[in-house]
Design a protein around this motif. Structure first.
Motif: not given
Length: 72
Positions: A60-72
């Motif tokens: 879950v932590i990695y999922g949120f991390h990578f999602r946040r990086r792709t939304l930038r």
């Protein structure tokens, strides 16, 4: 090589290249495959509840991390 694997190899070697012999050995090969499957499944253990929670948290932590990086 395990005993079951040796039996399977012997069964295949005994069948040879003759199609009729291969058909006759089919039930034995299926029986050996099921025996090998059961033997391997006995070796499998389920993870503990603590391990499941830890792994889920990491995912879950990695999922949120990578999602946040792709939304930038």
């Amino acid at each position: 090589m395990s005993v079951e694997t040796k039996k399977m190899a012997n069964s295949l070697a005994a069948a040879g290249g003759n199609f009729g012999d291969q058909i006759k050995s089919w039930p034995e090969r299926v029986r050996l495959s099921i025996t090998m499957l059961r033997s391997e499944m006995r070796k499998v253990t389920a993870p503990s509840w603590k391990e499941v929670q830890a792994t889920t948290t990491v995912v879950v932590i990695y999922g949120f991390h990578f999602r946040r990086r792709t939304l930038r």
